[in-house]
Design a protein around this motif. Structure first.
Motif, mmCIF file in Angstrom:
data_model
loop_
_atom_site.group_PDB
_atom_site.id
_atom_site.type_symbol
_atom_site.label_atom_id
_atom_site.label_comp_id
_atom_site.label_asym_id
_atom_site.label_seq_id
_atom_site.Cartn_x
_atom_site.Cartn_y
_atom_site.Cartn_z
ATOM 1 N N CYS A 1 55.205 -56.516 -31.427
ATOM 2 C CA CYS A 1 53.892 -57.094 -31.735
ATOM 3 C C CYS A 1 54.054 -58.436 -32.446
ATOM 4 O O CYS A 1 53.369 -59.397 -32.119
ATOM 5 N N ASP B 1 48.765 -51.335 -31.614
ATOM 6 C CA ASP B 1 49.816 -52.248 -32.091
ATOM 7 C C ASP B 1 49.474 -52.787 -33.476
ATOM 8 O O ASP B 1 50.338 -52.846 -34.355
ATOM 9 N N CYS C 1 55.278 -45.866 -35.787
ATOM 10 C CA CYS C 1 55.537 -47.114 -36.531
ATOM 11 C C CYS C 1 57.020 -47.128 -36.898
ATOM 12 O O CYS C 1 57.419 -46.833 -38.001
ATOM 13 N N SER D 1 49.927 -49.924 -35.958
ATOM 14 C CA SER D 1 51.348 -49.617 -36.117
ATOM 15 C C SER D 1 52.050 -50.679 -36.956
ATOM 16 O O SER D 1 52.856 -50.359 -37.842
ATOM 17 N N GLY E 1 48.623 -57.944 -29.447
ATOM 18 C CA GLY E 1 48.698 -56.511 -29.227
ATOM 19 C C GLY E 1 47.317 -55.913 -29.087
ATOM 20 O O GLY E 1 46.309 -56.616 -29.169
ATOM 21 N N PRO F 1 53.524 -47.876 -29.644
ATOM 22 C CA PRO F 1 53.586 -49.261 -30.106
ATOM 23 C C PRO F 1 54.950 -49.573 -30.735
ATOM 24 O O PRO F 1 55.658 -48.679 -31.179
ATOM 25 N N ASN F 2 55.276 -50.857 -30.768
ATOM 26 C CA ASN F 2 56.505 -51.319 -31.400
ATOM 27 C C ASN F 2 56.139 -52.481 -32.327
ATOM 28 O O ASN F 2 55.795 -53.564 -31.854
#
Length: 167
Positions: free
Chosen positions: A77, A87, A17, A90, A83, A72-73
């Protein structure tokens, strides 16, 4: 080095995260929390925003079903408006952690078919009820993916969870 308390790893960015003060996720969390009276209001506002604004990405879930190493980003998202469960988890962690609320990302299995899934555990100083039930001063599970109601075969039924990894 000794941690000040057990919450320190869960109020900071991580590879799972990633965020900082200039991240979209932090800025959005700041906006959503501006009028909050307590941590419960912060969690409710962030939870509701994610559930109402992020769609489940079935194509991405299918592409990544057998993949390993996916990271994940949170800002992607938000930008994509979609997502997979990792996602969602995160994004929730980044937004809550940016507000100083301890939030774990948990991966493991959910019923009914032991689907690999991701969700969060939060720890706040005020009880939250209404449409989410978060207990005061204890770790409580929240599942924004399930709450978003995707009905996906990649999500599960939200009844039985088996924790595998904590991030």
């Amino acid at each position: 080095m000794t941690l000040a308390d057990e919450f320190q790893p869960f109020i900071r960015p991580s590879v799972y995260c990633d965020y900082d003060a200039s991240s979209k996720s932090t800025q959005l969390a700041n906006d959503l929390s501006a009028d909050a009276q307590n941590e419960g209001d912060v969690v409710r506002g962030i939870y509701d925003w994610i559930v109402e604004n992020i769609a489940y990405d079935e194509d991405k879930a299918a592409r990544l079903a057998d993949a390993t190493g996916y990271l994940p980003n949170p800002d992607s998202c938000i930008a994509d408006g979609a997502g997979i469960c990792f996602d969602y988890a995160s994004l929730a962690a980044a937004m809550l952690r940016s507000q100083g609320i301890p939030c774990k990302i948990i991966t493991g299995y959910v019923s009914p078919d032991n689907i690999y899934h991701a969700w969060n555990m939060v720890y706040i100083d005020a009880h939250v009820d209404a449409h989410i039930d978060i207990k005061q001063n204890t770790w409580t599970r929240i599942d924004t993916t399930f709450a978003a109601g995707s009905g996906s075969s990649y999500v599960g039924d939200g009844i039985a969870y088996t924790d595998l990894y904590t991030y």
